[in-house]
Motif scaffolding. Structure first.
Motif, short mmCIF file in Angstrom:
data_model
loop_
_atom_site.label_atom_id
_atom_site.label_comp_id
_atom_site.label_asym_id
_atom_site.label_seq_id
_atom_site.Cartn_x
_atom_site.Cartn_y
_atom_site.Cartn_z
N MET A 63 40.50 -6.85 2.87
CA MET A 63 40.84 -5.59 3.51
C MET A 63 39.92 -5.22 2.38
N SER A 64 39.38 -4.16 3.52
CA SER A 64 38.38 -3.33 3.89
C SER A 64 38.99 -1.72 3.38
N ARG A 65 38.34 -1.44 3.06
CA ARG A 65 38.63 0.26 3.04
C ARG A 65 37.37 1.11 4.02
N LEU A 66 37.50 1.81 5.38
CA LEU A 66 37.34 2.48 5.76
C LEU A 66 37.31 3.41 5.83
N SER A 67 35.98 4.37 5.91
CA SER A 67 35.89 5.71 5.74
C SER A 67 35.18 6.53 6.93
N ILE A 68 35.39 7.23 8.25
CA ILE A 68 35.18 7.54 8.78
C ILE A 68 34.18 9.06 8.67
N ASP A 69 32.86 9.55 8.80
CA ASP A 69 32.87 10.61 8.46
C ASP A 69 31.59 11.41 9.75
N ARG A 70 32.44 12.48 9.76
CA ARG A 70 32.10 12.96 11.30
C ARG A 70 31.65 12.61 12.49
N LEU A 71 31.65 11.46 12.86
CA LEU A 71 31.71 10.89 13.71
C LEU A 71 31.23 11.79 14.90
N HIS A 72 30.49 11.17 15.94
CA HIS A 72 29.98 11.40 17.06
C HIS A 72 29.54 9.87 17.92
N VAL A 73 30.29 9.79 19.30
CA VAL A 73 29.84 9.08 19.48
C VAL A 73 30.05 9.23 21.26
N ILE B 53 38.24 10.54 8.92
CA ILE B 53 39.36 10.22 8.75
C ILE B 53 39.17 8.44 8.08
N ASP B 54 40.03 7.90 6.65
CA ASP B 54 39.86 7.71 5.71
C ASP B 54 41.32 6.22 5.85
N ILE B 55 40.63 5.27 6.25
CA ILE B 55 41.37 4.07 6.47
C ILE B 55 41.67 3.20 5.04
N GLU B 56 43.25 3.26 4.63
CA GLU B 56 42.66 2.70 2.93
C GLU B 56 42.87 1.06 3.60
N ALA B 57 42.43 0.42 2.25
CA ALA B 57 42.44 -0.60 2.20
C ALA B 57 43.78 -1.55 2.64
N GLY B 58 44.67 -2.02 3.16
CA GLY B 58 45.65 -3.19 3.87
C GLY B 58 46.30 -2.61 4.66
N GLU B 59 46.42 -0.52 5.55
CA GLU B 59 47.08 0.00 5.87
C GLU B 59 46.43 -0.67 7.35
N PRO C 62 39.41 -12.50 8.69
CA PRO C 62 38.04 -11.33 9.28
C PRO C 62 39.51 -10.30 7.71
N ARG C 63 38.36 -8.97 7.29
CA ARG C 63 38.88 -8.41 5.89
C ARG C 63 39.61 -6.83 7.17
N VAL C 64 39.16 -6.57 9.39
CA VAL C 64 39.52 -5.51 9.43
C VAL C 64 40.08 -5.91 10.57
N VAL C 65 41.64 -5.82 11.19
CA VAL C 65 41.59 -5.53 12.41
C VAL C 65 41.39 -5.11 13.06
N LEU C 66 40.82 -5.24 14.52
CA LEU C 66 41.08 -3.43 15.51
C LEU C 66 41.29 -4.11 16.52
N ALA C 67 42.59 -3.92 17.08
CA ALA C 67 43.94 -4.55 18.07
C ALA C 67 43.56 -2.90 19.69
N ASP C 68 43.26 -3.36 20.50
CA ASP C 68 43.41 -2.46 21.44
C ASP C 68 44.12 -2.85 22.83
N GLU C 69 45.51 -2.03 22.20
CA GLU C 69 46.39 -2.35 23.08
C GLU C 69 46.88 -3.98 23.60
N PRO C 70 47.12 -4.36 21.95
CA PRO C 70 47.11 -5.79 22.51
C PRO C 70 48.14 -6.43 23.18
N PHE C 71 49.45 -5.79 23.03
CA PHE C 71 51.02 -5.76 23.61
C PHE C 71 50.60 -5.47 24.75
N GLY C 72 50.05 -4.26 25.33
CA GLY C 72 49.77 -3.50 26.75
C GLY C 72 50.70 -4.26 27.72
#
Length: 239
Positions: A1-11, A24-30, A149-159
């Protein structure tokens, strides 16, 4: 599990801004679920977390280290199952292990364990065309998690699934996550799905800004009372 920290992100793409000042901070295991109107940048956020897009400014830290590109520790799951049509269920699940040059014997053992975990024991030698949509998504889930993986990024997998299959897949994801905890960022348009799956629900606005983050009172609790949270989320999406 990994902790993610998103800081003033512009894309942005070219001169067009998509995400603006995301913090936003995303805690490990959240499990964090992201909702918002079409075109607000939900998929862009996932691709940036995956390392496929480079921020215009700001940063994303994974366990305190900045993302500098893609990594096997962060896996993307899509609505399109992305299975290789000429490979059997077992060989599709083995794919991330083969890329990492894991031995054949270990690949087969781990693939069979994950195939059994997602309820597809007996289908190891079937091709994707011989499976239903829900079964193919089970294969995609097994393939993703086989790569540890330590992080799973799911883009509407059940849509694209029917309502009954979608509910089954939601509960399967929760079962697997409880047995094999990992950090999950899950995008959906379905507010009820968001409240069931997520510890928290992040709402993106049309301008690509983070409008609010709501604690879910219904996280992994079937038929829980989430009317107030649902109303709050719908109001934030519509505003």
């Amino acid at each position: 599990m990994s902790r993610l920290s998103i800081d003033r992100l512009h894309v942005g793409y070219g001169s067009t801004g998509v995400l603006t000042d995301i913090c936003i901070d995303i805690e490990a295991g959240e499990i964090l679920v992201v909702v918002g109107p079409s075109g607000c940048g939900k998929s862009t956020l996932l691709r940036t977390l995956a390392g496929l897009l480079t921020p215009t400014s700001g940063q994303i830290l994974v366990d305190g280290r900045p993302i500098t590109g893609t990594s096997g520790e962060r896996a993307l799951v899509f609505q399109d199952d992305g299975l290789l049509r000429w490979r059997s269920v077992r060989r599709n699940v083995e794919l991330p292990l083969a890329i990492r040059k894991v031995s054949k014997a270990e690949r087969q053992t781990r693939a069979e364990q994950w195939i059994s975990q997602v309820g597809l024991k007996g289908y190891e030698n079937h091709l994707p065309r011989e499976l239903s949509g829900g079964m193919r998504q089970r294969v995609q889930l097994a393939r993703t998690l086989a790569g540890t993986p330590r992080v799973v990024l799911a883009d509407e997998p059940f849509g694209a699934l029917d309502a009954q299959t979608r509910t089954t897949m939601q509960r399967l994801l929760v079962d697997v996550w409880q047995q094999h905890p990992t950090t999950v960022v899950f995008v959906t348009h379905d507010v009820d799905e968001a409240l069931f799956l997520g510890d928290r629900v992040a709402v993106l606005g049309k301008n690509g800004r983070l409008k609010t983050v709501i604690e879910s009172p219904a996280a992994r609790i079937p038929d829980a009372d989430s009317k107030a949270a649902r109303t709050e989320i719908l109001g934030a999406v519509a505003a």
